[in-house]
Design a protein around this motif. Structure first.
Motif, PDB file in Angstrom:
ATOM      1  N   SER A   1     -11.871   6.272  -0.184  1.00  0.00           N
ATOM      2  CA  SER A   1     -11.414   4.908   0.075  1.00  0.00           C
ATOM      3  C   SER A   1     -11.817   4.019  -1.093  1.00  0.00           C
ATOM      4  O   SER A   1     -12.705   3.179  -0.981  1.00  0.00           O
ATOM      5  N   ALA A   2     -11.159   4.237  -2.231  1.00  0.00           N
ATOM      6  CA  ALA A   2     -11.559   3.595  -3.485  1.00  0.00           C
ATOM      7  C   ALA A   2     -11.797   2.093  -3.337  1.00  0.00           C
ATOM      8  O   ALA A   2     -10.917   1.355  -2.896  1.00  0.00           O
ATOM      9  N   LYS A   3     -13.017   1.677  -3.709  1.00  0.00           N
ATOM     10  CA  LYS A   3     -13.330   0.247  -3.738  1.00  0.00           C
ATOM     11  C   LYS A   3     -12.668  -0.399  -4.956  1.00  0.00           C
ATOM     12  O   LYS A   3     -12.399   0.287  -5.942  1.00  0.00           O
ATOM     13  N   TRP A   4     -12.500  -1.708  -4.924  1.00  0.00           N
ATOM     14  CA  TRP A   4     -11.928  -2.489  -6.053  1.00  0.00           C
ATOM     15  C   TRP A   4     -10.634  -1.850  -6.536  1.00  0.00           C
ATOM     16  O   TRP A   4     -10.353  -1.794  -7.738  1.00  0.00           O
ATOM     17  N   VAL A   5      -9.848  -1.395  -5.580  1.00  0.00           N
ATOM     18  CA  VAL A   5      -8.655  -0.615  -5.941  1.00  0.00           C
ATOM     19  C   VAL A   5      -7.678  -1.478  -6.734  1.00  0.00           C
ATOM     20  O   VAL A   5      -7.518  -2.675  -6.471  1.00  0.00           O
ATOM     21  N   ARG A   6      -7.064  -0.893  -7.747  1.00  0.00           N
ATOM     22  CA  ARG A   6      -6.083  -1.639  -8.545  1.00  0.00           C
ATOM     23  C   ARG A   6      -4.730  -0.960  -8.580  1.00  0.00           C
ATOM     24  O   ARG A   6      -3.772  -1.543  -9.074  1.00  0.00           O
ATOM     25  N   GLY A   7      -4.654   0.264  -8.085  1.00  0.00           N
ATOM     26  CA  GLY A   7      -3.344   0.868  -8.082  1.00  0.00           C
ATOM     27  C   GLY A   7      -3.325   2.312  -7.646  1.00  0.00           C
ATOM     28  O   GLY A   7      -4.371   2.958  -7.518  1.00  0.00           O
ATOM     29  N   LEU A   8      -2.119   2.783  -7.388  1.00  0.00           N
ATOM     30  CA  LEU A   8      -1.894   4.175  -7.000  1.00  0.00           C
ATOM     31  C   LEU A   8      -0.918   4.798  -7.975  1.00  0.00           C
ATOM     32  O   LEU A   8       0.144   4.229  -8.247  1.00  0.00           O
ATOM     33  N   GLN A   9      -1.307   5.943  -8.519  1.00  0.00           N
ATOM     34  CA  GLN A   9      -0.407   6.690  -9.408  1.00  0.00           C
ATOM     35  C   GLN A   9       0.073   7.906  -8.635  1.00  0.00           C
ATOM     36  O   GLN A   9      -0.745   8.762  -8.248  1.00  0.00           O
ATOM     37  N   LEU A  10       1.377   7.980  -8.387  1.00  0.00           N
ATOM     38  CA  LEU A  10       1.917   9.130  -7.675  1.00  0.00           C
ATOM     39  C   LEU A  10       2.125  10.264  -8.663  1.00  0.00           C
ATOM     40  O   LEU A  10       2.629  10.036  -9.769  1.00  0.00           O
ATOM     41  N   THR A  11       1.707  11.466  -8.282  1.00  0.00           N
ATOM     42  CA  THR A  11       1.836  12.592  -9.210  1.00  0.00           C
ATOM     43  C   THR A  11       2.285  13.840  -8.460  1.00  0.00           C
ATOM     44  O   THR A  11       2.176  13.915  -7.237  1.00  0.00           O
ATOM     45  N   THR A  12       2.752  14.798  -9.231  1.00  0.00           N
ATOM     46  CA  THR A  12       3.147  16.059  -8.615  1.00  0.00           C
ATOM     47  C   THR A  12       1.988  17.062  -8.693  1.00  0.00           C
ATOM     48  O   THR A  12       2.047  18.120  -8.100  1.00  0.00           O
ATOM     49  N   LYS A  13       0.943  16.709  -9.468  1.00  0.00           N
ATOM     50  CA  LYS A  13      -0.199  17.614  -9.638  1.00  0.00           C
ATOM     51  C   LYS A  13      -1.432  17.072  -8.925  1.00  0.00           C
ATOM     52  O   LYS A  13      -1.630  15.867  -8.861  1.00  0.00           O
ATOM     53  N   ASP A  14      -2.275  17.956  -8.446  1.00  0.00           N
ATOM     54  CA  ASP A  14      -3.494  17.543  -7.757  1.00  0.00           C
ATOM     55  C   ASP A  14      -4.655  17.492  -8.761  1.00  0.00           C
ATOM     56  O   ASP A  14      -5.453  18.405  -8.851  1.00  0.00           O
ATOM     57  N   ASP A  15      -4.715  16.412  -9.534  1.00  0.00           N
ATOM     58  CA  ASP A  15      -5.800  16.283 -10.517  1.00  0.00           C
ATOM     59  C   ASP A  15      -7.028  15.679  -9.862  1.00  0.00           C
ATOM     60  O   ASP A  15      -6.907  14.695  -9.149  1.00  0.00           O
TER      61      ASP A  15
END
Ligand SMILES: Cc1cc2nc3c(=O)[nH]c(=O)nc-3n(C[C@H](O)[C@H](O)[C@H](O)COP(=O)(O)OP(=O)(O)OC[C@H]3O[C@@H](n4cnc5c(N)ncnc54)[C@H](O)[C@@H]3O)c2cc1C
Lengths: 199, 247
Positions: free
Chosen positions: A161-175
């Motif tokens: 539950s990332a604090k100070w969240v600034r964004g979500l990057q959608l990806t096809t890989k599980d990095d």
């Protein structure tokens, strides 16, 4: 059964069915993070969602605040073994922010002010399971707890539950993100005690 | 990022108490033998699991107090009144008794002997434990990195590793901050860590130092904020919070 430590009896067990294994009930609200608490101002705050093809949506603080929000009451579980029951929040469902973006991504990297990252399956952020939360207990979320806004994914350990969240990057890989790279579990289900890699 | 990737399952290993030292009236240093211990970095922690005769288990995290030394692993546990695990480990737990330990865990709050940068360590109470591991790792590796330790505690009787820290070490400066009671004969009044303390006993912001701050949440918050106010880059400040939180 594990190796018995002579003389250890343990405390009277609560047996609370809402506590995942290995968790204890916290009355206070402990704070855990890797560095100083970022003081993020809302006047130049921005939240972005970017798809795997680079399509981008962005909201200012005012714009996020204007979106339909939900009040919700959930239990939260930290990998350091405290849980809090019935915590009250307000925020925007992640589903609203993803909206009708065209994506075939299976994963999300959540990014924070201050550089923190954590990865999750996209499916875990949809269907009313996750929010970008900006109120706790009826008050604006304080910086120690991730204010002005944090991701809240109560069914996973709290580092997701990332604090100070600034964004979500959608990806096809599980990095892996920050803690995942440091040996913590990729998924982090408290009910299966997925604390570290391989659990 | 300085991660120590862990591959495969972090196994629980049986550890037996080899030696114990009373560190203060309420803290005890435990030296375990853990056959097959893979080694660790200063600043990492382990999880300790106790199992009762009826199968009930309790598990807590403890910082490693000393660098890796073969199969020997050292922890220092502070007794928390009514604490389920710490009361047992600081009380009845005796030589030869087993517990299970897994780790090491954590790849961020660590100091590596190859790193030449100056280091500021700021400890609140039992937060000294992982920082002491760094001081000991520095010595063991013959590192010349300049270290400063600021150790905040309530009273002189609560000092961990007191004798070891009193012995002068070239390149390590130690400053004590007492919040309730000063040592006999020391002038002044008890006080908390302040901007002045860290301005004097820490490193100038442009020295490229890494700061490690460990202690209860309120303490860590205060110290990290002071370091930021003194101009330190947030990315050079690493924190570990344990012990009861205040809010
Ligand atoms: C990464 C890490 C490293 C640690 N290193 C050390 C160490 O080197 N030495 C040491 O003595 N302790 C350390 N701790 C704390 C330790 O894990 C236990 O929390 C402590 O020993 C108390 O456990 P207990 O079973 O005795 O008390 P409990 O029975 O668990 O709790 C007693 C009361 O204290 C509070 N409490 C207990 N643990 C926590 C916590 N983690 N956060 C907030 N409130 C809490 C609870 O409100 C509880 O009611 C560390 C914790 C972490 C997360």
């Amino acid at each position: 059964m594990g190796v018995v430590t002579p003389g250890f009896t343990g405390r009277a067990r609560s047996g609370d069915p809402r506590l995942p294994p290995g968790q204890y009930l916290a009355e206070d609200f402990p704070v855990l993070s890797t560095g100083p608490t970022p003081r993020v101002r809302t006047d130049n705050w921005e939240f972005t969602v970017v798809t795997e093809r680079g399509e981008k949506r962005a909201w200012s603080w005012r714009e996020l605040f204007a979106l339909p929000s939900e009040k919700f009451t959930v239990d939260i579980h930290c990998v350091t073994q405290w849980s809090k029951l019935d915590t009250r929040w307000r925020g925007v469902p992640v589903e609203t922010l993803i909206g009708d973006l065209d994506t075939s991504a299976d994963y999300v990297m959540a990014r924070s002010y201050g550089g923190y990252t954590t990865n999750l399956p996209l499916a875990d952020l949809l269907d009313g399971q996750a929010w970008v939360a900006y109120e706790y207990n009826g008050k604006p979320l304080t910086p120690e707890h991730g204010g002005p806004a944090r991701l809240l994914v109560p069914h996973l350990y709290l580092w997701k539950s990332a604090k100070w969240v600034r964004g979500l990057q959608l990806t096809t890989k599980d990095d892996p993100g920050f803690w995942e790279t440091a040996g913590y579990h990729d998924y982090g289900d408290p009910w299966r005690e997925q604390r570290y890699q391989g659990d | 990022m300085a991660g120590t990737a862990v591959s495969g399952r972090l196994a629980w290993r049986v550890a037996r108490l080899a030696e114990a030292r009373q560190e203060t009236p309420s803290a005890r240093t435990l030296v375990f033998d853990i056959p097959g211990w893979p080694g660790h970095l200063a600043g990492q922690h382990v999880d300790v699991r106790l199992t009762a005769a009826d199968g009930y288990t309790a598990q807590r995290s403890y910082s490693l107090a000393a660098p890796a030394d073969g199969d020997r692993v050292e922890l220092t546990v502070q007794r928390v009144p009514d604490g389920e695990v710490s009361e047992h480990l600081t009380g009845r737990y005796a030589a030869g008794d087993p517990v299970e330990i897994r780790g090491p865990v954590g790849g961020w709050f660590v100091w590596r002997p190859a790193d030449p940068a100056p280091v500021l360590l700021v400890a609140g109470g039992s937060g000294i434990v992982p920082l002491m591991a760094m001081i000991r790792a520095r010595r063991a590796a013959g590192s010349k990195a300049l270290f400063r330790l600021v150790y905040s505690l309530r009273t002189p009787a609560e000092r961990y590793y007191a004798e070891e820290l009193l012995r002068p070490v070239a390149g390590l400066d130690v400053t004590y901050v007492y919040t309730r009671e000063l040592p006999e004969g020391q002038p002044g009044i008890p006080r908390r860590i302040s901007v002045t303390t860290l301005n004097t006993a820490g490193w100038p912001a442009d020295f490229g130092a890494t700061s490690y701050v460990c202690g209860p949440t309120g303490f860590v918050e205060t110290v990290a904020d002071i370091l930021l106010a003194l101009g330190h880059d947030p990315h050079t400040i690493r924190t570990e919070r344990f012990g009861p939180s205040r809010d």
